[in-house]
Design a protein around this motif. Structure first.
Motif, PDB file in Angstrom:
ATOM      1  N   GLN A   1     -21.030 -28.682   0.069  1.00 59.55           N
ATOM      2  CA  GLN A   1     -21.118 -27.391   0.932  1.00 59.55           C
ATOM      3  C   GLN A   1     -20.071 -26.788   0.905  1.00 59.55           C
ATOM      4  O   GLN A   1     -18.864 -27.108   0.850  1.00 59.55           O
ATOM      5  N   VAL A   2     -20.195 -25.273   0.956  1.00 60.99           N
ATOM      6  CA  VAL A   2     -19.235 -24.452   0.837  1.00 60.99           C
ATOM      7  C   VAL A   2     -18.426 -23.856   2.158  1.00 60.99           C
ATOM      8  O   VAL A   2     -19.214 -23.922   2.904  1.00 60.99           O
ATOM      9  N   GLN A   3     -17.275 -23.866   2.099  1.00 58.07           N
ATOM     10  CA  GLN A   3     -16.364 -23.620   3.149  1.00 58.07           C
ATOM     11  C   GLN A   3     -15.478 -22.570   3.121  1.00 58.07           C
ATOM     12  O   GLN A   3     -14.883 -22.758   2.043  1.00 58.07           O
ATOM     13  N   LEU A   4     -15.238 -21.766   3.895  1.00 56.67           N
ATOM     14  CA  LEU A   4     -14.054 -20.789   3.950  1.00 56.67           C
ATOM     15  C   LEU A   4     -13.059 -21.247   5.125  1.00 56.67           C
ATOM     16  O   LEU A   4     -13.602 -21.033   6.206  1.00 56.67           O
ATOM     17  N   VAL A   5     -11.893 -21.614   4.938  1.00 51.42           N
ATOM     18  CA  VAL A   5     -10.924 -21.900   5.818  1.00 51.42           C
ATOM     19  C   VAL A   5      -9.675 -21.060   5.799  1.00 51.42           C
ATOM     20  O   VAL A   5      -9.052 -20.931   4.805  1.00 51.42           O
ATOM     21  N   GLU A   6      -9.581 -20.013   7.117  1.00 52.11           N
ATOM     22  CA  GLU A   6      -8.597 -19.334   7.218  1.00 52.11           C
ATOM     23  C   GLU A   6      -7.311 -20.136   7.744  1.00 52.11           C
ATOM     24  O   GLU A   6      -7.235 -21.055   8.475  1.00 52.11           O
ATOM     25  N   SER A   7      -5.761 -19.622   7.551  1.00 49.57           N
ATOM     26  CA  SER A   7      -4.904 -20.011   7.970  1.00 49.57           C
ATOM     27  C   SER A   7      -3.632 -19.052   8.264  1.00 49.57           C
ATOM     28  O   SER A   7      -4.046 -17.760   7.337  1.00 49.57           O
ATOM     29  N   GLY A   8      -2.757 -19.160   8.768  1.00 47.94           N
ATOM     30  CA  GLY A   8      -1.523 -18.013   8.801  1.00 47.94           C
ATOM     31  C   GLY A   8      -1.522 -17.309   9.933  1.00 47.94           C
ATOM     32  O   GLY A   8      -0.790 -16.305   9.922  1.00 47.94           O
ATOM     33  N   GLY A   9      -2.723 -17.288  10.760  1.00 48.86           N
ATOM     34  CA  GLY A   9      -2.596 -16.224  12.112  1.00 48.86           C
ATOM     35  C   GLY A   9      -1.390 -16.813  12.975  1.00 48.86           C
ATOM     36  O   GLY A   9      -0.793 -17.920  12.774  1.00 48.86           O
ATOM     37  N   GLY A  10      -1.359 -16.107  13.971  1.00 50.34           N
ATOM     38  CA  GLY A  10      -0.336 -16.510  15.091  1.00 50.34           C
ATOM     39  C   GLY A  10       0.238 -15.286  15.941  1.00 50.34           C
ATOM     40  O   GLY A  10      -0.407 -14.264  15.975  1.00 50.34           O
ATOM     41  N   CYS A  22      -6.826 -17.639   2.812  1.00 48.89           N
ATOM     42  CA  CYS A  22      -8.390 -18.402   3.072  1.00 48.89           C
ATOM     43  C   CYS A  22      -8.442 -19.109   1.693  1.00 48.89           C
ATOM     44  O   CYS A  22      -8.594 -18.432   0.604  1.00 48.89           O
ATOM     45  N   VAL A  23      -8.822 -20.221   2.007  1.00 45.56           N
ATOM     46  CA  VAL A  23      -9.408 -21.165   0.785  1.00 45.56           C
ATOM     47  C   VAL A  23     -10.840 -21.447   0.927  1.00 45.56           C
ATOM     48  O   VAL A  23     -11.463 -21.831   1.856  1.00 45.56           O
ATOM     49  N   ALA A  24     -11.431 -21.214  -0.269  1.00 46.16           N
ATOM     50  CA  ALA A  24     -12.919 -21.647  -0.542  1.00 46.16           C
ATOM     51  C   ALA A  24     -12.910 -23.028  -1.201  1.00 46.16           C
ATOM     52  O   ALA A  24     -12.297 -23.173  -2.203  1.00 46.16           O
ATOM     53  N   SER A  25     -13.786 -23.756  -0.508  1.00 39.85           N
ATOM     54  CA  SER A  25     -13.929 -25.085  -0.869  1.00 39.85           C
ATOM     55  C   SER A  25     -15.449 -25.335  -1.060  1.00 39.85           C
ATOM     56  O   SER A  25     -16.140 -24.839  -0.449  1.00 39.85           O
ATOM     57  N   GLY A  26     -15.724 -26.478  -1.892  1.00 35.49           N
ATOM     58  CA  GLY A  26     -16.836 -26.902  -2.200  1.00 35.49           C
ATOM     59  C   GLY A  26     -17.433 -26.972  -3.851  1.00 35.49           C
ATOM     60  O   GLY A  26     -16.477 -26.620  -4.433  1.00 35.49           O
ATOM     61  N   THR A  27     -18.436 -27.300  -3.994  1.00 32.42           N
ATOM     62  CA  THR A  27     -19.001 -27.032  -5.388  1.00 32.42           C
ATOM     63  C   THR A  27     -19.232 -25.514  -5.652  1.00 32.42           C
ATOM     64  O   THR A  27     -20.302 -25.107  -5.542  1.00 32.42           O
TER      65      THR A  27
END
Length: 119
Positions: A1-10, A22-27
């Motif tokens: 399952q494809v996911q996009l996960v953001e980070s770095g806000g604040g 933002c990293v995209a993960s999955g197949t």
């Protein structure tokens, strides 16, 4: 399952900087355009910046000369360097990407990361 996960806000002060990732993960077989969008309270979601796989970029007028979008295709990651931040940049920032996984290409969204700029 494809996911996009953001980070770095604040939280940042006006005139300061933040870097979103933002990293995209999955197949994943292929990632086309990747971009950043934002949505402020009571407003519609709007495009901030988009980058093609070859590095072609497009910026909203509000982001030109202050924000820089980049990507690392080997890491399936897109970045947004935000400089000279203004209070009006306060919003939830969403990552977006056109991804080909185990089926036809689809458009995916991350869940968002909050950016708050104080005056």
């Amino acid at each position: 399952q494809v996911q996009l996960v953001e980070s770095g806000g604040g939280l940042a002060q006006a005139g300061g900087s933040l870097r979103l990732s933002c990293v995209a993960s999955g197949t994943i077989l292929f990632i086309g355009d990747m971009g950043w969008y934002r949505q402020a309270p009571g407003k519609q979601r709007e495009s901030v910046a988009v980058i093609g796989r070859g590095g072609r970029t497009n910026y909203a007028d509000s982001a030109k000369d202050r924000f820089i979008i980049s990507r690392d295709n080997a890491k399936n990651t897109v970045y947004l360097q935000m400089n000279s931040l203004k209070p009006e940049d306060t919003a939830v920032y969403f990552c977006n990407a056109d991804i080909t996984a185990l089926g036809p290409s689809r458009n995916y969204w991350g869940r968002g990361t909050q950016v708050t700029v104080s005056s």
